[in-house]
Design a protein around this motif. Sequence first.
Motif, PDB file in Angstrom:
ATOM      1  N   PHE A  94       0.849  -1.195   0.000  1.00 38.66           N
ATOM      2  CA  PHE A  94       0.000   0.000   0.000  1.00 38.66           C
ATOM      3  C   PHE A  94       0.883   1.243   0.000  1.00 38.66           C
ATOM      4  CE2 PHE A  94      -2.364   3.272   2.450  1.00 38.66           C
ATOM      5  CZ  PHE A  94      -3.456   3.431   1.610  1.00 38.66           C
ATOM      6  N   ILE A 141      -6.719  -0.043   9.399  1.00 43.09           N
ATOM      7  CA  ILE A 141      -7.647   0.353   8.354  1.00 43.09           C
ATOM      8  C   ILE A 141      -8.918   0.896   8.992  1.00 43.09           C
ATOM      9  CG2 ILE A 141      -9.085  -0.539   6.469  1.00 43.09           C
ATOM     10  CD1 ILE A 141      -6.875  -2.618   5.983  1.00 43.09           C
ATOM     11  N   ASP A 175      -8.291   6.351   1.193  1.00 39.61           N
ATOM     12  CA  ASP A 175      -8.458   5.345   0.134  1.00 39.61           C
ATOM     13  C   ASP A 175      -9.953   5.022   0.038  1.00 39.61           C
ATOM     14  OD1 ASP A 175      -8.103   3.376  -1.774  1.00 39.61           O
ATOM     15  OD2 ASP A 175      -7.515   1.845  -0.307  1.00 39.61           O
ATOM     16  N   ARG A 207     -11.166   2.097  -1.889  1.00 37.37           N
ATOM     17  CA  ARG A 207     -10.646   0.823  -1.355  1.00 37.37           C
ATOM     18  C   ARG A 207      -9.946  -0.006  -2.430  1.00 37.37           C
ATOM     19  NH1 ARG A 207     -14.855  -2.180  -0.023  1.00 37.37           N
ATOM     20  NH2 ARG A 207     -13.566  -3.575   1.217  1.00 37.37           N
ATOM     21  N   ASP A 208      -9.147   0.666  -3.268  1.00 40.87           N
ATOM     22  CA  ASP A 208      -8.372  -0.057  -4.278  1.00 40.87           C
ATOM     23  C   ASP A 208      -6.948  -0.313  -3.811  1.00 40.87           C
ATOM     24  OD1 ASP A 208      -7.319   2.473  -4.357  1.00 40.87           O
ATOM     25  OD2 ASP A 208      -7.524   2.741  -6.531  1.00 40.87           O
ATOM     26  N   ASP A 209      -6.685  -0.049  -2.528  1.00 48.48           N
ATOM     27  CA  ASP A 209      -5.363  -0.265  -1.921  1.00 48.48           C
ATOM     28  C   ASP A 209      -4.285   0.624  -2.529  1.00 48.48           C
ATOM     29  OD1 ASP A 209      -6.552  -2.148  -0.333  1.00 48.48           O
ATOM     30  OD2 ASP A 209      -5.983  -3.845  -1.593  1.00 48.48           O
TER      31      ASP A 209
END
Length: 855
Positions: A3, A15, A33, A36-38
Amino acid sequence: KDFLSDLNLATGCEIGYGGVFVLQSPYLLFYPDKNRDDIPDGDPEVLVIGFGMEDSHAYANSLTWGPDGWLYGAQGSTSTAHIGDLVFNQGIWRYHPITKKFELFAEGGGNTWGVDFDSHGNVIAGTNWGGFASLHQVQGGYYIKNFGKHGELMNPYAFGYFNHIPHPNFKGGHVTCGGIVYHGGALPERYEGEYIGANLLSNSIQVHSLTRNGSTFNNEYVGDLLDAHDPWFRPVDCTLGPDGSVFVADWQDKRATHVDPKDDWDRTNGRIYKIEAEGMDPVPVFDLHKKTSAELIELLNHPNHWYRRKANRLLAERKDESVIPSLLTALRDPNNESPVEKLWALYVSGGFNETIADELLDHENEDVRTWTVRFLGEQSELSEEMADRLAQRARVETSPVVRSQMASSCKRFSGDRMLPIFTSLAQHDEDVEDPFIPLLLWWALEDKAVSHSQGVLELFENPNFWSEPMVKGTLVERLARRYTADPTDLNLVSAGTLFTLAPDQDSRNRLITGFAKGLQGKTFEKIPQPLATILLQVLDKNPSEEALAFALRLGHPGAVSMAIDQIGSNDEETAKRVRLIEILGEISHPDALLPLVHLVGSNAPEKVQEASLRALENYSDPAIPKHLYSVLDQVSGNIRSRSINLLAGKEVWTLEFLKKVDSGEIPQDYATLTPLRRMMLHKNEQIADLVEKHYGKIGQESQGLLKGRIRGVTSILGLNEGNAEKGHELFLNTCAKCHTLFGEGNEIGPELTSMDRKNREWLITNIVDPNSIIRPEYQSHVIETADGAILTGMLAQSTEDAVTLITSENETITFPRDEIEEIYESKLSLMPEGLLDPMQPEEVQNLFAYLMKEE
């Protein structure tokens, strides 16, 4: 996948809230993020700034979501955080992601790495303290720290602290880090609820039981989850997986020390292991974010607490008010298997208030009652009705766990609201021996002792209150000490009022003892009137020892005369004479000088003579060396050595002594290594020349010579394994003066049982060259006084009024602050070089055999 990959010494991440919280000293950062696509959406937001960076092995660490919606972390021991107005160097802290509030949850505990919560919501933290595996950190608690090195607690009036969770059979190295309380439901049943910690120096993952001990716990070593049998395995963190397995972060390096600045760590082999039960099935891919709030509530019953925690955190983010009715229904269901989980979810969802609290204070589950009190303490203000309700509940509460939280929360309530609750708690005689509750009650009372002094003193208007065991055993003496430790006019009036309210002699004695302790290190041009009034009532012809100590601290001339008479009388108890001598030394009263001097070499017990020599450290009169020279030939070797050590403290006395040695008036062998090292601190060329002339070079050996000695010892140890039984006696005669091993010895230097004793190379280096690596918490200090005296030792206590050193002779000496010219760290260890020089090769082998033997 990565990440982030461009951080330096990041020590924690969690997280939540559409991104990732990252602990990167000096910052707590938030990387958004939202999709949430890292991949971070952009630059981080700085949430907190000010975590210390002086020592990388003591960075803030171990981000962990608490069940109350706060983000918790630990702070190491030798890096100081400056966050807003808050300054601290060790403890457990927390940050709220919505309110942005930062606070210290509990102070102290050492160099903590690892924070976790058990199924009841208790904070269990790791430790670097030998002989222990963990600490139970409670809200508002003060915990053990190396006070000499790291300073006193932030509250100078704490007058006590909590220790580690007791551990009778601890094994292995002194660093237990990254521990978790296992609630995974996948490993064998015997691991459920146990504390699984990474033992860095034993190359293993150890399991310790957590069993109730009043309001807190006991530990016991129950085995290893993993024993690597590999000196390169250096586990530093554990975490629970969604399948109930345990993940282990392995630093993977043979070197475990951090003080040597030589950068030879292996940076290529860090790795992660997974420990799972045989036959475990892999967990299918899932996404908790896609679950409804109702489905998240169902997860609060999951056998693997990984899911419970994630569900709680997601509910905290959503603040979905629609779940409140179902959570209340579950809380009221007597068959609900985990009601406190529902309370946590209710709180983070915004459904908690005093009306609900009123109902839950009678809940049959003690965890629900505990957290109801805890959440009431989080409010900005407590209503008068709820304060009365809590006071009523406190009177009948049967659980020490709930009463412990009530005591913690009392400190957070205002004085008017807190005192009725406090009064109810103080009447629980069964809590007198509880490990936590007495001090928690004191800290609550201390918090209001000055700001709400009238209300506090009104408690003591009731004679029956004085007779409560909790009041007698914990509170009275400390409250008296609090008022004289900060002798403002208002506090001294409070002290006088408190004394007039005392209903009996026993209570007055407890007050007088506290008054005397608070006065330590303080001087007055004139005795303040409230204390003078008290003196008139207690200083009669035959005062108690407590009263005499009190009067001495105030410098009362009549008390000084009485004390002088008593220290000179062999009819008095030795222990009493020693205590009076210590006080006379601290106040340095001129009338006590000659009586103290003449005790040395008299027929007084040796302990009295030792105490007199310690007390004379605070004087500089020429009568001292004159008398000591006259008795050096008559006293025991112990008193002679201590007498010469006293002479070595003053430059002029040192030079006079060495000249007498040079002329033959005093035998050369009277001076031992300890006073000779002290003499060299004066940095006087004439002294240095005389010392070298008669005793050789005293000080740090050259590195070449030390390396040669290390090779020599290594060679000797390679010839024979040695006899551990014979080595035991050698240990007691040499090392035990400063170190503890297997429960024997003193605690001036590091405790050896839990050190890396299997590493022979490390042992040899530290014994032959003790100055090569001095752990910061065992750094000795040098005090130079205004009259030219020099003393070296470990800092045992450092306050605004006085500094206390522990010398290499395991003696404590206290100097008033106003008499100290300079205090600084010594470059030399208290442990001398050449410790092995007098030993025969066989003795060296025997000593190492004992030092390296298994427990």
